[in-house]
Design an enzyme around this catalytic site. Structure first.
Site, PDB file in Angstrom:
ATOM      1  N   PHE A  36      53.424  36.709  43.968  1.00  0.00           N
ATOM      2  CA  PHE A  36      52.836  36.126  45.173  1.00  0.00           C
ATOM      3  C   PHE A  36      52.080  34.849  44.781  1.00  0.00           C
ATOM      4  CE2 PHE A  36      48.305  37.080  44.591  1.00  0.00           C
ATOM      5  CZ  PHE A  36      48.360  38.030  43.581  1.00  0.00           C
TER       6      PHE A  36
ATOM      7  N   ASP B 297      38.247  39.177  42.589  1.00  0.00           N
ATOM      8  CA  ASP B 297      38.439  37.856  43.159  1.00  0.00           C
ATOM      9  C   ASP B 297      39.102  37.045  42.068  1.00  0.00           C
ATOM     10  OD1 ASP B 297      38.024  36.278  45.590  1.00  0.00           O
ATOM     11  OD2 ASP B 297      36.996  34.928  44.243  1.00  0.00           O
TER      12      ASP B 297
END
Ligand code: IMP
Length: 192
Positions: free
Chosen positions: A151, A70
């Site tokens: 990204f 994460d």
């Protein structure tokens, strides 16, 4: 080869992590290879809690060792936001461009430089053992989009000591310095 499922639906992350585990005894299997990318509710308070939620959820489905991460962006002048909310900062179903525009709007009233850091918590879970690793990358948010690689917040983030955004780095160069590369290289070393 030891099979490791990477619990992500994010193709940008998948490309980076596959490169990190190239030439090792580990074969990275993606959720796309397994035919389904389940929706997992990430409701932990920390990056590590969310990484473990993903790893455990995928382990329960496939009973094969899993790695998960994460990660997010923390902007100093925004008191650490977007933080664990990085993926959906501009709302449900928002695009990366929406998130970037929201950050640039919010930073308009602050003086430069806009210090920020990417952080990543990576975990391994095999049903019994948990191995944890962490990485961070410090830098600055600039006031326009530059570059098309990578990204997420890459087009507005310039790493410390660089004059280019991460979206102007090749994926090989990003993997030399990124928070995710640091976390997963550490995890790889810990797994042996
Ligand atoms: P996660 O999939 O819950 O870890 O969400 C991570 C979110 O943080 C992504 O959707 C991006 O918005 C942002 N993020 C994490 N790592 C990066 C990176 O390496 N570059 C740009 N954005 C990132």
């Amino acid at each position: 080869m030891n099979k490791l499922i990477f619990a992500t639906g994010n193709k940008g992350k998948l490309k980076e992590v596959k490169e990190i585990f190239e030439n090792t005894n580990y074969e990275i299997i993606s959720l796309y290879d397994l035919g389904e990318v389940p929706e997992i509710i990430e409701d932990g308070d920390t990056y590590e809690a969310n990484a473990l939620i993903k790893a455990k959820a995928i382990y329960e489905i496939h009973k094969t060792p899993v790695i998960a991460d994460d990660s997010g962006l923390s902007v100093e002048q925004l008191n650490g936001k977007p933080g664990v909310y990085s993926a959906r900062y501009a709302g449900e179903n928002c695009t990366y461009a929406d998130n970037n525009k929201k950050i640039l709007d919010e930073l308009k009233s602050f003086p430069t430089p806009h210090k920020a850091k990417f952080v990543c918590s990576a975990v391994f879970y095999d049903g019994k053992n948990i191995t944890r690793a962490f990485g961070e990358l410090r830098g600055y948010i600039i006031s326009e989009f530059k570059g098309t690689n990578g990204f997420g917040y890459d087009p507005i983030f310039v790493p410390e000591g660089s004059s280019r955004t991460l979206a102007q780095f090749s994926s090989e160069d990003k993997n030399e310095i990124s928070h995710r590369a640091i976390a997963f290289n550490t995890l790889k070393d810990l797994l042996g």
